[in-house]
Write an enzyme that holds these catalytic residues in place. Structure first.
Site, PDB file in Angstrom:
ATOM      1  N   THR A  68       6.941  -9.111  -7.103  1.00 12.15           N
ATOM      2  CA  THR A  68       6.513  -8.761  -8.275  1.00 12.15           C
ATOM      3  C   THR A  68       7.446  -9.081  -9.078  1.00 12.15           C
ATOM      4  OG1 THR A  68       4.582  -7.623  -9.152  1.00 12.15           O
ATOM      5  CG2 THR A  68       6.198  -6.699  -8.468  1.00 12.15           C
ATOM      6  N   ALA A 116       0.768  -2.609  -2.735  1.00  6.82           N
ATOM      7  CA  ALA A 116      -0.630  -2.148  -3.583  1.00  6.82           C
ATOM      8  C   ALA A 116      -1.297  -1.198  -4.131  1.00  6.82           C
ATOM      9  CB  ALA A 116      -1.429  -3.752  -3.870  1.00  6.82           C
TER      10      ALA A 116
END
Length: 282
Positions: A68, A116
């Site tokens: 990310t 996540a």
């Protein structure tokens, strides 16, 4: 399986009822931590470290792949938070629409990098603790205190497979704009500028070249957006779209979702940058 249990357990027999959580929270103590299921072994931390920590054991059975790009920086007008929206599972793009900024409360934002589920669960839990603080103390929690609560919690699960690299961003009258970096090793750092994730080096290159304290709001938002765009161009694990937030004393403001596809070509034409990408493919 018997060999694994014997290696990580010093008890001949285990009471399996200890590992059956009837409720998510222990109601006997207000404000207690959520009850998370651990491997039914006497040494769950050692077991999880041996099977998930590919740094110490390259042949571990579970290799957690993630990528990310997230960033946050302070300037004279407050804080800018910018993130991409791509979620990957190894080499597979699982989603292009992940919301990587977690709105803890109207004055606090948290970013998501790593796992996540870990980030979403614990930062949502942090929001509960911040609200309880307001009810008890009749005042809003400081950014330092909120980040310390999260850091202490994560440290208690150190070595058990958590994967988190988050920034807690907020603005209070006493502290001003504040950013704290907190990760799954229990690290907690205060700073003016952080980039986190697999694309952080590319974002840092743009951010460092354009950053200064006296940026205007428009310049700061444009710099955050351009930094994430550079990361999405070079890092295969970053992409999708860019979500922009601004934090001031009155709270945070969302400045939209920007698709990196059209934004890339618009930026290339306006700046004459990204010369490695041809315009004519004929």
């Amino acid at each position: 399986m018997d060999a694994v249990v014997a290696k990580y357990s010093s008890q001949p027999e285990l009471d399996q009822d200890l590992f059956l959580d009837e409720e998510l929270y222990d109601q006997s103590e207000p404000g207690s931590l959520p009850l998370l299921s651990l491997p039914p072994l006497a040494k769950p931390a050692e077991f999880l470290r041996a099977h998930t920590d590919d740094a110490s054991n390259p042949d571990c059975a579970i290799k957690i792949a993630h990528g990310t790009t997230t960033l946050a920086f302070r300037y004279q007008g407050g804080i800018v938070v910018a993130v991409d929206s791509r979620a990957t599972a190894g080499n597979w793009i699982a989603s292009q629409t992940v919301k990587k900024v977690i709105e803890i409360n109207p004055f606090l934002l948290g970013t998501m990098a790593g796992g996540a589920a870990d980030c979403q669960f614990w930062e949502t839990w942090l929001g509960i603790q911040c609200r309880l603080h307001e009810l008890r103390e009749k005042s809003r929690i400081s950014v330092a205190a909120a980040s310390k609560i999260l850091s202490n919690l994560i440290y208690s699960y150190k070595g058990m497979g958590l994967s988190m690299g988050t920034m807690i961003c907020g603005y209070t009258k006493l502290e001003g704009p504040s950013i704290y970096y907190v990760d799954s090793d229990g690290t907690r750092l205060k700073g003016d500028l952080f980039c986190v994730g697999s694309g952080q080096t590319f974002a840092y290159g743009v951010l460092d070249s354009g950053y200064k304290w006296d940026l205007t709001d428009e310049e700061a938002l444009a710099l955050g957006q351009r930094s994430i765009l550079a990361a999405t161009h070079r890092d295969a694990y970053s992409g999708g779209s860019i979500n922009l937030y601004q934090v001031k004393e009155s709270g945070w403001t969302y400045h939209g979702n920007h698709n990196v596809g059209p934004l890339f070509w618009k930026t290339k034409e306006a700046e004459g940058s990204f010369q490695n990408v041809p315009v004519d493919f004929s």
